[in-house]
Scaffold this active site. Structure first.
Site, PDB file in Angstrom:
ATOM      1  N   GLY A  48       0.763  -1.242   0.000  1.00 20.19           N
ATOM      2  CA  GLY A  48       0.000   0.000   0.000  1.00 20.19           C
ATOM      3  C   GLY A  48       0.792   1.290   0.000  1.00 20.19           C
ATOM      4  O   GLY A  48       0.323   2.303  -0.507  1.00 20.19           O
ATOM      5  N   ASP A 106      -5.064   1.857  10.555  1.00 18.64           N
ATOM      6  CA  ASP A 106      -6.504   1.632  10.680  1.00 18.64           C
ATOM      7  C   ASP A 106      -6.725   1.046  12.081  1.00 18.64           C
ATOM      8  O   ASP A 106      -6.772   1.789  13.065  1.00 18.64           O
ATOM      9  CB  ASP A 106      -6.872   0.679   9.526  1.00 18.64           C
ATOM     10  CG  ASP A 106      -8.334   0.334   9.416  1.00 18.64           C
ATOM     11  OD1 ASP A 106      -8.951   0.724   8.424  1.00 18.64           O
ATOM     12  OD2 ASP A 106      -8.863  -0.356  10.292  1.00 18.64           O
ATOM     13  N   PHE A 155     -13.825   3.215   4.411  1.00 20.99           N
ATOM     14  CA  PHE A 155     -12.849   2.580   3.533  1.00 20.99           C
ATOM     15  C   PHE A 155     -12.477   3.512   2.384  1.00 20.99           C
ATOM     16  O   PHE A 155     -13.341   4.166   1.800  1.00 20.99           O
ATOM     17  CB  PHE A 155     -13.412   1.261   2.998  1.00 20.99           C
ATOM     18  CG  PHE A 155     -12.353   0.400   2.384  1.00 20.99           C
ATOM     19  CD1 PHE A 155     -11.487  -0.337   3.174  1.00 20.99           C
ATOM     20  CD2 PHE A 155     -12.195   0.365   1.002  1.00 20.99           C
ATOM     21  CE1 PHE A 155     -10.485  -1.114   2.602  1.00 20.99           C
ATOM     22  CE2 PHE A 155     -11.196  -0.416   0.423  1.00 20.99           C
ATOM     23  CZ  PHE A 155     -10.349  -1.148   1.232  1.00 20.99           C
ATOM     24  N   VAL A 156     -11.169   3.570   2.078  1.00 21.89           N
ATOM     25  CA  VAL A 156     -10.691   4.420   0.985  1.00 21.89           C
ATOM     26  C   VAL A 156      -9.828   3.610   0.015  1.00 21.89           C
ATOM     27  O   VAL A 156      -9.238   2.602   0.399  1.00 21.89           O
ATOM     28  CB  VAL A 156      -9.869   5.626   1.516  1.00 21.89           C
ATOM     29  CG1 VAL A 156     -10.738   6.625   2.238  1.00 21.89           C
ATOM     30  CG2 VAL A 156      -8.722   5.168   2.426  1.00 21.89           C
ATOM     31  N   ARG A 168      -5.161   0.816  -6.901  1.00 26.09           N
ATOM     32  CA  ARG A 168      -3.867   1.363  -6.450  1.00 26.09           C
ATOM     33  C   ARG A 168      -3.329   2.412  -7.410  1.00 26.09           C
ATOM     34  O   ARG A 168      -2.578   3.295  -7.026  1.00 26.09           O
ATOM     35  CB  ARG A 168      -2.817   0.250  -6.347  1.00 26.09           C
ATOM     36  CG  ARG A 168      -3.089  -0.779  -5.270  1.00 26.09           C
ATOM     37  CD  ARG A 168      -1.823  -1.603  -5.021  1.00 26.09           C
ATOM     38  NE  ARG A 168      -2.101  -2.855  -4.338  1.00 26.09           N
ATOM     39  CZ  ARG A 168      -2.241  -2.989  -3.026  1.00 26.09           C
ATOM     40  NH1 ARG A 168      -2.131  -1.933  -2.248  1.00 26.09           N
ATOM     41  NH2 ARG A 168      -2.475  -4.167  -2.503  1.00 26.09           N
TER      42      ARG A 168
HETATM   43  P1  XMP Z   1      -4.295  -1.974  10.303  1.00 26.78           P
HETATM   44  O1  XMP Z   1      -5.705  -2.353  10.668  1.00 26.78           O
HETATM   45  O2  XMP Z   1      -3.341  -3.110  10.475  1.00 26.78           O
HETATM   46  O3  XMP Z   1      -4.398  -1.686   8.772  1.00 26.78           O
HETATM   47  O4  XMP Z   1      -3.856  -0.693  10.956  1.00 26.78           O
HETATM   48  C1  XMP Z   1      -3.309  -1.383   8.047  1.00 26.78           C
HETATM   49  C2  XMP Z   1      -3.381  -1.965   6.664  1.00 26.78           C
HETATM   50  O5  XMP Z   1      -4.713  -2.280   6.243  1.00 26.78           O
HETATM   51  C3  XMP Z   1      -4.975  -1.766   4.961  1.00 26.78           C
HETATM   52  N1  XMP Z   1      -6.097  -0.808   5.077  1.00 26.78           N
HETATM   53  C4  XMP Z   1      -6.756  -0.253   4.066  1.00 26.78           C
HETATM   54  N2  XMP Z   1      -6.586  -0.389   2.740  1.00 26.78           N
HETATM   55  N3  XMP Z   1      -8.327   1.137   2.363  1.00 26.78           N
HETATM   56  C5  XMP Z   1      -7.388   0.310   1.909  1.00 26.78           C
HETATM   57  O6  XMP Z   1      -7.243   0.212   0.692  1.00 26.78           O
HETATM   58  C6  XMP Z   1      -8.580   1.346   3.699  1.00 26.78           C
HETATM   59  O7  XMP Z   1      -9.459   2.123   4.062  1.00 26.78           O
HETATM   60  C7  XMP Z   1      -7.735   0.592   4.592  1.00 26.78           C
HETATM   61  N4  XMP Z   1      -7.661   0.540   5.918  1.00 26.78           N
HETATM   62  C8  XMP Z   1      -6.651  -0.333   6.192  1.00 26.78           C
HETATM   63  C9  XMP Z   1      -3.716  -1.103   4.510  1.00 26.78           C
HETATM   64  O8  XMP Z   1      -3.024  -1.958   3.636  1.00 26.78           O
HETATM   65  C10 XMP Z   1      -2.896  -0.904   5.738  1.00 26.78           C
HETATM   66  O9  XMP Z   1      -1.519  -1.062   5.504  1.00 26.78           O
HETATM   67 MG    MG Z   2      -0.550  -1.513   3.799  1.00 32.80          MG
END
Ligand code: XMP
Ligand code: MG
Length: 178
Positions: A48, A106, A155-156, A168
């Site tokens: 990401g 997140d 979600f984004v 992406r």
């Molecule tokens: P955590 O929950 O581990 O999340 O803090 C981190 C990883 O989850 C993915 N992530 C997202 N990817 N839209 C996305 O495309 C979102 O809104 C989103 N929220 C979390 C992301 O890869 C991040 O590194």
């Molecule tokens: Mg990521």
């Protein structure tokens, strides 16, 4: 910019490429000031963060290195609850000033899994730079030292972030339409 469809879902424009790049320049300037005279090592977390890491790194003007690791925790628009190291760290970080570069915090699960592994290797310092932070989604405590945008718990996609592999390549960020 208008409403787009990624797989089965609709997304609406949220952060433009211009807004993103302007904010990254401000954060890079903070990092440049804080790390002047040191040689920080940026660790970018794939997939990401590849666009964010590239644009941030281009605006770093002190001597600096970058390397990449790959962690995964997401399936579709919901976190899978498990973090997997797909590509590990191949650098010695002992006594280095390390800056983790991540697309989004997140729940905090990914970084709360990764940070202790880095601390074990005794870096001189460890900071976290994120493009996006969703504080309302917090489950695990993660220190966010540099943040470009604090966003609501929606979600984004775009600018490196994906919904099931797609989105992406978008140069700006879109939010899930309700
Ligand atoms: P955590 O929950 O581990 O999340 O803090 C981190 C990883 O989850 C993915 N992530 C997202 N990817 N839209 C996305 O495309 C979102 O809104 C989103 N929220 C979390 C992301 O890869 C991040 O590194
Ligand atoms: Mg990521």
């Amino acid at each position: 910019m208008s409403r787009i469809k990624v797989h089965d879902k609709y997304f609406v424009p949220y952060l433009s490429e211009k807004e993103i790049l302007e904010r990254i320049k401000v954060v890079a300037a903070q990092i440049n000031a804080d790390y002047s005279g040191t040689k920080p090592l940026f660790i970018a977390i794939l997939n990401g963060s590849f666009m964010f890491a590239a644009d941030l790194f281009k605006n770093i003007c002190t001597d600096a290195e970058i390397c990449f690791i790959k962690l995964a925790s997401y399936k579709g628009t919901k976190t899978s609850g498990q973090v997997v190291t797909a590509i590990g760290l191949d650098m010695d970080i002992k006594d280095r000033h390390v800056i983790i570069t991540e697309d989004i915090v997140d729940t905090g699960r990914t970084l709360s899994y990764f940070i202790p592994q880095l601390i074990n290797q005794q870096p001189a310092s460890l900071k976290v730079a994120v493009l996006l932070h969703k504080p309302d989604a917090k489950v695990f405590e993660v220190p966010v030292d540099y943040c470009c945008f604090t966003i609501p718990n929606k979600f984004v996609v775009g600018y490196g972030l994906d919904y099931d592999g797609l989105g992406r390549n978008l140069s700006s960020i879109y939010q899930l339409e309700i």
